[in-house]
Design a protein around this motif. Structure first.
Motif, PDB file in Angstrom:
ATOM      1  N   ARG A 363       0.826  -1.206   0.000  1.00  0.00           N
ATOM      2  CA  ARG A 363       0.000   0.000   0.000  1.00  0.00           C
ATOM      3  C   ARG A 363       0.859   1.255   0.000  1.00  0.00           C
ATOM      4  NH1 ARG A 363      -1.667   2.864   4.217  1.00  0.00           N
ATOM      5  NH2 ARG A 363      -1.122   1.201   5.682  1.00  0.00           N
ATOM      6  N   LEU A 364       1.939   1.245   0.785  1.00  0.00           N
ATOM      7  CA  LEU A 364       2.815   2.403   0.837  1.00  0.00           C
ATOM      8  C   LEU A 364       3.517   2.642  -0.498  1.00  0.00           C
ATOM      9  CD1 LEU A 364       4.385   1.899   4.375  1.00  0.00           C
ATOM     10  CD2 LEU A 364       2.708   3.618   3.698  1.00  0.00           C
ATOM     11  N   ALA A 365       3.759   1.551  -1.235  1.00  0.00           N
ATOM     12  CA  ALA A 365       4.440   1.702  -2.525  1.00  0.00           C
ATOM     13  C   ALA A 365       3.611   2.522  -3.502  1.00  0.00           C
ATOM     14  CB  ALA A 365       4.738   0.325  -3.118  1.00  0.00           C
ATOM     15  N   ARG A 366       2.281   2.507  -3.338  1.00  0.00           N
ATOM     16  CA  ARG A 366       1.407   3.214  -4.277  1.00  0.00           C
ATOM     17  C   ARG A 366       1.378   4.724  -4.040  1.00  0.00           C
ATOM     18  NH1 ARG A 366      -2.024  -1.293  -2.870  1.00  0.00           N
ATOM     19  NH2 ARG A 366      -1.879  -2.910  -4.477  1.00  0.00           N
ATOM     20  N   ARG A 367       2.018   5.204  -2.984  1.00  0.00           N
ATOM     21  CA  ARG A 367       1.980   6.625  -2.687  1.00  0.00           C
ATOM     22  C   ARG A 367       2.669   7.450  -3.760  1.00  0.00           C
ATOM     23  NH1 ARG A 367       5.767   7.491   2.554  1.00  0.00           N
ATOM     24  NH2 ARG A 367       5.031   9.627   2.247  1.00  0.00           N
ATOM     25  N   TYR A 368       3.507   6.803  -4.588  1.00  0.00           N
ATOM     26  CA  TYR A 368       4.237   7.529  -5.627  1.00  0.00           C
ATOM     27  C   TYR A 368       3.690   7.269  -7.033  1.00  0.00           C
ATOM     28  CZ  TYR A 368       7.588   8.444  -1.919  1.00  0.00           C
ATOM     29  OH  TYR A 368       8.183   8.843  -0.744  1.00  0.00           O
ATOM     30  N   GLU A 369       2.487   6.741  -7.121  1.00  0.00           N
ATOM     31  CA  GLU A 369       1.908   6.508  -8.442  1.00  0.00           C
ATOM     32  C   GLU A 369       1.702   7.819  -9.209  1.00  0.00           C
ATOM     33  OE1 GLU A 369       1.375   3.848 -10.281  1.00  0.00           O
ATOM     34  OE2 GLU A 369       2.245   2.575  -8.740  1.00  0.00           O
ATOM     35  N   TRP A 370       1.590   8.931  -8.487  1.00  0.00           N
ATOM     36  CA  TRP A 370       1.458  10.219  -9.178  1.00  0.00           C
ATOM     37  C   TRP A 370       2.720  10.551  -9.975  1.00  0.00           C
ATOM     38  CZ3 TRP A 370       4.874  14.173  -7.950  1.00  0.00           C
ATOM     39  CH2 TRP A 370       5.584  14.054  -6.747  1.00  0.00           C
ATOM     40  N   ILE A 371       3.840   9.987  -9.579  1.00  0.00           N
ATOM     41  CA  ILE A 371       5.074  10.163 -10.354  1.00  0.00           C
ATOM     42  C   ILE A 371       5.083   9.223 -11.539  1.00  0.00           C
ATOM     43  CG2 ILE A 371       7.599   9.907 -10.328  1.00  0.00           C
ATOM     44  CD1 ILE A 371       7.620  10.783  -7.455  1.00  0.00           C
ATOM     45  N   TYR A 372       4.900   7.919 -11.268  1.00  0.00           N
ATOM     46  CA  TYR A 372       5.072   6.914 -12.313  1.00  0.00           C
ATOM     47  C   TYR A 372       3.938   6.918 -13.331  1.00  0.00           C
ATOM     48  CZ  TYR A 372       8.088   5.320  -8.538  1.00  0.00           C
ATOM     49  OH  TYR A 372       9.023   5.278  -7.521  1.00  0.00           O
ATOM     50  N   GLY A 373       2.746   7.338 -12.911  1.00  0.00           N
ATOM     51  CA  GLY A 373       1.595   7.291 -13.815  1.00  0.00           C
ATOM     52  C   GLY A 373       1.468   8.505 -14.725  1.00  0.00           C
ATOM     53  N   TYR A 374       2.363   9.458 -14.598  1.00  0.00           N
ATOM     54  CA  TYR A 374       2.320  10.658 -15.440  1.00  0.00           C
ATOM     55  C   TYR A 374       2.763  10.326 -16.853  1.00  0.00           C
ATOM     56  CZ  TYR A 374       3.500  15.418 -17.013  1.00  0.00           C
ATOM     57  OH  TYR A 374       3.609  16.585 -17.703  1.00  0.00           O
ATOM     58  N   ASP A 375       2.006  10.755 -17.845  1.00  0.00           N
ATOM     59  CA  ASP A 375       2.328  10.499 -19.257  1.00  0.00           C
ATOM     60  C   ASP A 375       2.416  11.819 -19.996  1.00  0.00           C
ATOM     61  OD1 ASP A 375       2.592   9.705 -21.863  1.00  0.00           O
ATOM     62  OD2 ASP A 375       0.995   8.208 -21.816  1.00  0.00           O
ATOM     63  N   ALA A 376       3.617  12.261 -20.265  1.00  0.00           N
ATOM     64  CA  ALA A 376       3.824  13.544 -20.947  1.00  0.00           C
ATOM     65  C   ALA A 376       3.362  13.514 -22.400  1.00  0.00           C
ATOM     66  CB  ALA A 376       5.296  13.926 -20.887  1.00  0.00           C
ATOM     67  N   THR A 377       3.173  12.321 -22.959  1.00  0.00           N
ATOM     68  CA  THR A 377       2.894  12.213 -24.391  1.00  0.00           C
ATOM     69  C   THR A 377       1.408  12.247 -24.703  1.00  0.00           C
ATOM     70  OG1 THR A 377       2.765   9.783 -24.439  1.00  0.00           O
ATOM     71  CG2 THR A 377       4.956  10.790 -24.610  1.00  0.00           C
ATOM     72  N   THR A 378       0.542  12.274 -23.678  1.00  0.00           N
ATOM     73  CA  THR A 378      -0.905  12.274 -23.940  1.00  0.00           C
ATOM     74  C   THR A 378      -1.473  13.674 -23.787  1.00  0.00           C
ATOM     75  OG1 THR A 378      -1.411  11.746 -21.635  1.00  0.00           O
ATOM     76  CG2 THR A 378      -1.173   9.915 -23.159  1.00  0.00           C
TER      77      THR A 378
END
Length: 378
Positions: A363-378
């Motif tokens: 659960r704690l690992a998901r706290r940084y999904e705002w970093i990894y889920g960002y897509d500059a190409t869309t």
């Protein structure tokens, strides 16, 4: 339009390629005599991979990248496993030898028609009403409509936009090394071993034929802002002698190591002046504790090129680029800074943090999904 990119690293080559694929005429000026990198690995998470795919540098299953299957968190004493963190929901990360990724970008840029000049040291960049003037060592002058400085954390161009700045020593030193590796794992992971005032990260490269090592320690006896100073492997082993488990085995095999003193500059106050812009570490140098330095530079490259599609004129395009990129860069840099403290806890605080990780690591690992889920190409 004619662009000049100052710096032939990952961010500079990605920006050159992104602009060239949109029809620009691009020259890259790199002061080194060859595009080479000291042996070291880096992680490219999903937010960086989507840019590499959009640039057609890699495919859906990158051949030269080592796919990650998460991270194992360990205690330093005997290498005891604290928790296993799965890979980000946004998509897998890949481990690259920096030289391999640089070569992929170099080849793609050349094939696209980017002009790359080596041994070209820039001494000054001047802003004129209708162009930027790039002055090289020896007096040669290049006139372009826009110049992009991607020349790293110790950028020679950043002071032109922001004035002189004194970096702040973080009292942390990074040891870097790679060693040959022969133990194959069906699901290779990174390993993060945490101890008081120190931590070690290891992960495989090149089809698990190499192991990359980054060992961080807190120190006060340092003055030089170096990033690849030669280090003594025996000194490294002595400083981490109480680390057990896989780390002890890996450190025992190091024959060559480099030291990187971690100095910190803030995110630049001014990223552009209407003709000249900063990109990557020159705009937002970051500590390595979120593994986002290269990914942020790749995001910058795509957004910069897209801004010229969406805005009329250089000044508007650069203003849109800065407005889009600055808030995210500030947030990611702040996250990396806070992680430095989390890795080096001591005493009861460290034990309490380990208990929390063992209970709720996923659960704690998901706290940084705002970093990894960002897509500059869309």
């Amino acid at each position: 339009m004619k662009f000049c990119i100052i710096g032939g690293g990952i961010g500079g080559l990605a920006a050159a390629l992104a602009l060239r694929l949109r029809g620009a005429r691009v020259t890259v000026l790199e002061q080194a005599p060859a595009l080479t990198e000291v042996g070291a690995g880096l992680q490219i998470s999903a937010n960086g991979m989507c840019v590499l795919r959009a640039l057609r540098v890699v495919g859906d299953a990158p051949e030269s990248g080592q796919r990650s299957h998460g991270t194992v968190l360990r205690d330093y004493r005997k290498g005891r496993i604290i928790s296993r963190l799965p890979g980000p929901v946004a998509g897998p990360s890949y481990y690259y030898h920096r030289a391999d990724l640089l070569d992929l970008l170099h080849q793609a840029a050349k094939q696209a028609g980017v002009h790359i000049r080596l041994g070209a040291r820039v001494t000054q960049v001047l802003k004129h009403p209708a162009e930027a003037e790039v002055v090289l060592d020896g007096g040669e002058r290049l006139r372009v409509e826009c110049a992009i400085a991607a020349d790293g954390g110790r950028s020679a161009i950043r002071p032109i936009l922001n004035g002189p700045e004194a970096p702040r020593f973080t009292h942390q030193i990074a040891w870097r090394a790679t060693i040959p590796w022969h133990e194959m794992d069906a699901t290779p992971c990174a390993s993060l071993t945490m101890g008081p005032k120190r931590h070690v990260v290891i992960y495989p490269l090149r089809d698990q034929r190499l192991m990359n090592i980054v060992a961080i320690e807190e120190r006060s006896d340092w003055q030089e802002e170096s990033w690849r100073r030669q280090g003594d492997p025996d000194d490294l082993r002595a400083r981490f002698a109480d680390f057990g488990g896989p780390v002890h085995q890996v450190l025992s095999q190091i024959t060559e190591a480099h030291l990187w003193a971690l100095f910190l500059r803030p995110v630049a106050q001014s990223w552009q002046n209407g003709r000249v812009a900063l990109l990557g570490d020159s705009a937002h140098p970051t500590l390595p504790f979120m593994a986002q330095g290269a990914c942020l530079a790749l995001e910058d490259a795509w957004i910069l090129a897209r801004s010229f599609d969406e805005q009329s004129g250089v000044a508007r395009a650069l203003a849109a680029y800065e407005t889009t990129r600055r808030p995210r860069a500030q947030q990611v840099v702040a996250a990396a800074y806070s992680n430095a403290r989390n890795f080096h806890l001591q005493g009861p605080t460290r034990l309490a943090a380990q208990l929390a990780l063992s209970v709720a690591g996923s659960r704690l690992a998901r706290r940084y999904e705002w970093i990894y889920g960002y897509d500059a190409t869309t």
